[in-house]
Scaffold this active site. Structure first.
Site, PDB file in Angstrom:
ATOM      1  N   LYS A  83       8.333  -2.383  24.205  1.00  0.00           N
ATOM      2  CA  LYS A  83       7.512  -2.465  25.405  1.00  0.00           C
ATOM      3  C   LYS A  83       6.436  -3.529  25.198  1.00  0.00           C
ATOM      4  CE  LYS A  83       4.853   0.569  28.512  1.00  0.00           C
ATOM      5  NZ  LYS A  83       4.397   1.971  28.744  1.00  0.00           N
ATOM      6  N   SER A 116       5.498   4.028  33.115  1.00  0.00           N
ATOM      7  CA  SER A 116       5.308   2.587  33.052  1.00  0.00           C
ATOM      8  C   SER A 116       6.314   1.881  32.143  1.00  0.00           C
ATOM      9  CB  SER A 116       3.889   2.293  32.536  1.00  0.00           C
ATOM     10  OG  SER A 116       3.708   2.803  31.211  1.00  0.00           O
ATOM     11  N   SER A 120       4.961   8.301  30.766  1.00  0.00           N
ATOM     12  CA  SER A 120       5.541   6.962  30.890  1.00  0.00           C
ATOM     13  C   SER A 120       6.758   6.697  30.023  1.00  0.00           C
ATOM     14  CB  SER A 120       4.469   5.906  30.590  1.00  0.00           C
ATOM     15  OG  SER A 120       3.508   5.890  31.615  1.00  0.00           O
TER      16      SER A 120
END
EC number: 6.3.5.7
Length: 491
Positions: free
Chosen positions: A84, A159, A183
């Site tokens: 990420k 996210s 997330s």
């Protein structure tokens, strides 16, 4: 060169075939980038790829194969992975999918990234996300949204949407995400993959750009429990650079045997009756409960009386911590700088106005207000009291059960633009937020597709603090029934 014309490999597959010299690690890299070249124009999972670093790591793996030291001290040797884009990695940009950091070059590597690279993993690239992890759909990314591989008209969640979508599409078997209020688990549910948020303190946060420092957790996405356990073994190390990280002593690969005989699984009746929970998700969670019961687990009804206040507490605590953590992006020390202003004050204001997106500014404004004089006592302090109550609720529940089963998300993936009201978007994490507040471990496991939408549904498993092996054991029983996560056929 080996022809990768079969289904995408798991991490365990790569380890076996590399040891047998069926192909080289450099072949893996080339094949991975061929898949990315084909699908990425549609899915938009990456903010940056790093083929040179991947090839360098692959060459080191191939050298170990050649000298017969492959896999001896590297449990992910030759396995392609993604990170990420809030995780620093030397030689790449770390942007948090924000204009504010769009050109920021990492000066060091985060511990969680180092943990995987140190085990021989091949770094394929940085993955798309909601800006600074503020969102539940990846729609707030400055690079544009990632697409759900199961239906490109729908969001992958957020996210960590880019990480979930990349694993679901078969780019690689493991990716890392961060979870502040759901997330990892919510996008895992939307994309039909496994997503693990370990207990707060098991995995180091050093080098990960912070959203809420008391809430953030780092964990893996995978398609099989074997791969998820391998990733957890790589990540569970104590880190002296993070004073909250004590790691874990368990070997997670030893607990995924599917044996839940004697385990007590908690069912929270109020969760299954919650407003906003769709019928198809409720049915799949009830089905998963029956699967565990048939595997000789005992279902026990429990109560979490203060969980209904979790969203209210979270949207006090989260913005306050975000406001503090984002203060460093001032255009002077680092961050986007809008030039042409006569003094630092106007430069600071203009740079932050342009550098941050709408949702980031919303959280900054809210956090600033909640921490202001006269307001702090009215909201922040009571939110911390609610946090204590929620933590005690989970502690009481885990005196009766070994693991809790609940929905990961109240619904399946929604269409782009379908939810425009921020308050409605926040409800996407209604079942996940309380776990971050309490600090317990939680994970999402795919339990098939909903009867109405035909889209993936994730069952959430929640473990006592520092007993993450409990939820992995329960998930392994579900895997014996449902099988591993399926690769999405991107159209």
């Amino acid at each position: 060169m080996y022809e990768f014309n079969t289904k995408p490999f798991t991490a365990a597959d790569y380890l076996i075939h590399l040891k047998d010299r069926a192909f080289r690690a450099t072949d893996i890299v080339e094949n991975t980038f061929n898949v990315i070249e084909k699908l990425e124009p549609t899915l938009n999972c990456f903010t940056e790829t790093c083929k040179e670093q991947a090839l360098a790591a692959a060459a080191a793996t191939d050298a170990r194969v050649k000298d017969h030291t492959f896999g001896e001290n590297n449990i992910l040797d030759g396995v392609p992975v993604g990170f990420k884009d809030n995780m620093n990695m030397l030689g790449t940009n770390t942007t948090c999918s924000s204009q504010m950091l769009k050109n920021y070059k990492s000066t060091y590597t985060a511990t969680c990234v180092n943990d995987l690279l140190g085990e021989g993993a091949l770094p394929i690239g940085k993955l798309n996300m909601d800006e600074f992890a503020f969102g539940s759909s990846t729609e707030t990314s400055v690079f544009g949204p990632s697409k759900n591989p199961h239906d490109i008209e729908r969001v992958p969640g957020g996210s960590s949407g880019g990480s979930a979508a990349a694993v679901a599409a078969g780019y690689f078997p493991i990716a890392l995400g961060s979870d502040t209020g759901g997330s990892i688990r919510q996008p895992a549910s939307f994309c039909g993959v496994i997503g693990i948020k370990p207990t707060y303190g098991v995995v180091s946060r050093y080098g990960v750009v912070a959203f809420g420092s008391s809430l953030d957790a780092i964990g893996p996405f995978a398609r099989t429990m074997q791969d998820a356990a391998l990733a957890m073994n790589a990540l569970k190390k104590r880190d002296p650079k993070d004073c909250t990280c004590q790691g874990a002593d368990v070997d997670f690969t030893t607990v995924i045997d599917g044996n839940v005989k004697g385990m007590k699984i908690g069912i929270v009746k109020s969760f299954l009756e919650a407003e906003g929970l769709t019928t198809e998700v409720k049915h799949k969670i009830e089905e998963a409960a029956k699967v565990l019961e048939e595997a000789s687990a005992e279902l026990v009804e429990i109560e979490l009386p203060n969980a209904k206040a979790a969203i209210s507490a979270y949207y006090v605590l989260g913005p306050c911590e975000a406001f503090s953590n984002l203060a460093r992006f001032d255009s002077v020390r680092y961050g986007y700088c809008e030039e042409g202003h006569p003094d630092l004050a106007t430069q600071y204001e203009a740079s932050r106005k342009t550098g941050f997106g709408d949702e980031a500014r919303r959280r900054i404004f809210l956090g600033s207000y909640l921490l202001s004089a006269g307001v702090y006592e009215q909201y922040y302090y009571p939110a911390q009291q609610v946090r204590t109550l929620i933590t005690q609720d989970y502690k009481n529940a885990f005196e009766k059960v070994d693991c809790i089963l609940a929905p990961a998300s109240p619904r399946t993936a929604f269409k782009f633009g379908e939810i425009s009201d921020p308050a409605q978007m926040y409800l996407s994490d209604m079942f996940t937020i309380s776990i971050n507040i309490a600090g317990n471990g939680g994970m999402s496991f795919p339990v098939g597709n909903g009867e109405d939408t035909g889209l993936p549904v994730g069952a959430q498993l929640i473990a006592p603090a520092f007993k993450d092996e409990n939820m992995l054991r329960a998930a392994s029983a579900l895997e014996q029934h449902y099988g591993p996560a399926q690769i999405a056929e991107v159209e």
